[in-house]
Enzyme design. Structure first.
Site, PDB file in Angstrom:
ATOM      1  N   SER A  42      72.663  55.609   5.989  1.00  0.00           N
ATOM      2  CA  SER A  42      72.318  55.696   4.572  1.00  0.00           C
ATOM      3  C   SER A  42      73.515  56.119   3.714  1.00  0.00           C
ATOM      4  O   SER A  42      74.468  55.364   3.564  1.00  0.00           O
ATOM      5  CB  SER A  42      71.147  56.668   4.402  1.00  0.00           C
ATOM      6  OG  SER A  42      70.573  56.573   3.125  1.00  0.00           O
ATOM      7  N   ASP A  49      85.549  48.639   2.272  1.00  0.00           N
ATOM      8  CA  ASP A  49      85.633  47.443   1.444  1.00  0.00           C
ATOM      9  C   ASP A  49      86.896  47.430   0.582  1.00  0.00           C
ATOM     10  O   ASP A  49      87.503  46.375   0.350  1.00  0.00           O
ATOM     11  CB  ASP A  49      84.405  47.336   0.532  1.00  0.00           C
ATOM     12  CG  ASP A  49      83.201  46.748   1.251  1.00  0.00           C
ATOM     13  OD1 ASP A  49      83.207  46.746   2.495  1.00  0.00           O
ATOM     14  OD2 ASP A  49      82.259  46.306   0.569  1.00  0.00           O
ATOM     15  N   LYS A 106      71.251  51.437   7.926  1.00  0.00           N
ATOM     16  CA  LYS A 106      70.161  51.703   6.974  1.00  0.00           C
ATOM     17  C   LYS A 106      70.679  51.429   5.570  1.00  0.00           C
ATOM     18  O   LYS A 106      71.442  52.222   5.014  1.00  0.00           O
ATOM     19  CB  LYS A 106      69.669  53.147   7.085  1.00  0.00           C
ATOM     20  CG  LYS A 106      68.553  53.485   6.100  1.00  0.00           C
ATOM     21  CD  LYS A 106      68.123  54.935   6.250  1.00  0.00           C
ATOM     22  CE  LYS A 106      67.014  55.284   5.251  1.00  0.00           C
ATOM     23  NZ  LYS A 106      67.497  55.296   3.851  1.00  0.00           N
TER      24      LYS A 106
END
Length: 529
Positions: free
Chosen positions: A297, A308, A322
């Site tokens: 999460s 990224d 998740k």
């Protein structure tokens, strides 16, 4: 026939409730008071409830039927949408709030005895005179020694509202003492360790993302920077998440400009972007982030954003997977729905969420499957390619759909722990032995000013091993032929436990990390980058 009907009644009622929700309710979103806007018309659910109340052959507890029906309905949704009874809601809020109301001790149940293993400095218990090593016999009129009581039972007896008093009967040095303790607010830090690994690299471990996590992180970073920090190892292993905003704020401290950190979107939730807003405290230093299969999460939001943007190197094992965002909606009886309202996506558009179309059991068992099929040991065994590639600014290709795959994979140690050692860990013998060794030898630790100096000067294999072998023999376990490598691992764990008694979690991790393969890999990478 009557008994069979009673067995099926909750399921039948749940089906009626589900039908009623689809037919009679139009979910319009959370109101300011936590409720929903609903039609004034009576729904099938309300009609069924009233019929059962008025016509059923026996008296029934409508509130129990309602709770069972809600649970059945939530089971038809995703694995992370759950019904929280009042007691579970209270515990969930306490875990993330950064505090709870209690007496300020940690304890360990060894065999059938509750032993106090830590007393919070300046907390209610220290002020009352409690000490490490005290054994709790009774809480008020409830005897807990010599009985198989659960940790939940002990916790519920000890905790209570701020300002209230609890009487503890304590055994200390074979004497029984009755000590009243006045409960108060007890802080629960989410940042459990921060220290300098060497003269450049700092280490921070976040246990979860609670309401105080960002503040704790900033305080730790300011302190470590004063000690010379130019590189950071951020440990998110076993961090199951928490408040998303805390992870976003921390990401903002690592990313420059107005970079996108994460965005959320759902059928009933329009797309919302979360971007950097301020100059960060560590936008250019070398950064590694440690993750494993229990990092979930908010941990995946943070590590995914940094990966990224090519800002950090992710080290460890594939994360949980998740990518769903939950909100808590209170109900009138003090319970609540923890409901998934949207999915989150990393800056490149990756959805980290694992598939859950095969049911909740298969979904949750996936973690155990990783240990069984080699995914926890070998990078090539992991399947995270969902058919779509995402290209980072630096030209690296990433994938979504199954968690965050680390840039540097470090599998679990393939050398197996012997069944003898495992038994000592699981039956409490190991914890019991180290705890009592500490109580009897505290003076041996007095000369050491830090966990590192303690680790350098104390040799657990010489000081403790033979005593441990003798203690194991009482459980008819023979440790004579334990391999040297395993003996060294157990000795390191002993040393770490001892350090925790004196220096808390920070001391524990400072010692444990000296042999932690993931930490060592991250530090080596920082040196070569």
């Amino acid at each position: 026939m009557k008994k069979k009907f009673e067995v099926w009644l909750p399921l039948l009622f749940s089906l009626v409730m589900i039908v009623g929700m689809f037919i009679g309710y139009k979910l319009r979103g959370a109101q300011p008071n936590g409720g929903f806007a609903t039609s004034r018309r009576s729904t099938s659910l309300e009609e069924a409830l009233e019929i059962i109340r008025q016509k059923y052959v026996d008296s029934v507890r409508i509130d129990t039927l309602e709770a069972n029906a809600i649970r059945e309905m939530m089971n038809e949704l995703d694995p992370h949408s759950v019904y929280l009874p009042p007691v579970d809601l209270k515990e969930a809020n306490e875990e993330l709030s950064g505090k709870f109301e209690g007496i300020g001790v940690e304890y360990n149940q060894i065999r059938d005895t509750v032993n106090i293993t830590f007393v919070l400095k300046d907390g209610p218990s220290e002020k009352a005179g409690l000490k490490i090593g005290d054994q709790i016999i009774k809480v008020n009129d409830s005897t807990i020694a010599g009985r198989k009581v659960t940790s939940t039972t002990v916790r519920n007896l000890i905790r209570g509202e701020k300002g209230t008093s609890v009487n503890l009967q304590i055994r200390r040095d074979q004497q029984l003492l009755t000590i009243p303790v006045t409960r108060n607010n007890i802080p629960t830090p989410t940042l459990v360790a921060s220290y300098m690994i060497n003269n450049k690299a700092g280490y921070i471990k976040l246990d979860r993302f609670g309401s105080t996590t960002y503040r704790e992180f900033m305080e730790a970073m300011e302190r470590l920077k004063k000690q010379g920090l130019t590189e950071l190892v951020l440990d998110l292993r076993s961090n199951g998440g928490g408040y998303m905003d805390q992870a976003i704020d921390i990401a903002d401290e690592f990313l420059d400009g107005d970079k996108l950190v994460v965005y959320t979107e759902g059928t009933n939730s329009p797309k919302k972007e979360y971007r950097c807003k301020r100059p960060g405290i560590f936008e250019t230093g070398k950064l590694t982030v440690l993750v494993d299969e229990l990092s979930a999460s908010a941990s995946e939001i943070l590590s995914g954003a940094l990966q990224d943007w090519d800002r950090a190197t992710i080290v460890g094992r594939r994360t949980f997977g998740k990518g769903l965002v939950q909100e808590i909606f209170p109900l009138s009886d003090g319970s609540a729905l923890k409901l998934t309202v949207s999915r989150y996506y990393t800056p490149l558009g990756r959805s980290i969420q694992r598939p859950y179309n095969k049911g909740k059991k298969v979904y949750m068992d996936d973690i155990w499957e990783r240990y069984a099929n080699g995914q926890a040991y070998f990078a090539d065994s992991n399947k995270v390619n969902n058919g779509k590639q995402y290209k980072t600014p630096a030209g690296r290709f990433l994938y979504g759909g199954g968690g965050i795959m680390p840039d540097i994979f470090v599998g679990l140690d393939t050398s197996r722990t012997s069944k003898e050692i495992n038994k000592l860990f699981f039956n409490g013998t190991f914890t019991d032995f180290v705890f009592h060794y500490y109580l009897e030898n505290q003076q041996l630790m007095d000369p050491y000013s830090s966990p590192i100096s303690f680790s350098e000067g104390f040799d657990p294999e010489k000081a403790m091993w033979q005593q441990f072998v003798s203690r194991a023999q009482k459980d008819t376990i023979n440790l004579t032929y334990i391999p040297e490598a395993e003996k060294a691992r157990v000795a390191n764990r002993m040393e770490a436990y001892l350090a925790r008694f004196k220096w808390r979690d920070s001391g524990y991790y400072q010692v444990l990390n000296l042999r932690d393969s993931v930490v060592l890999k991250a530090v080596d990478f920082l040196k070569t980058k």
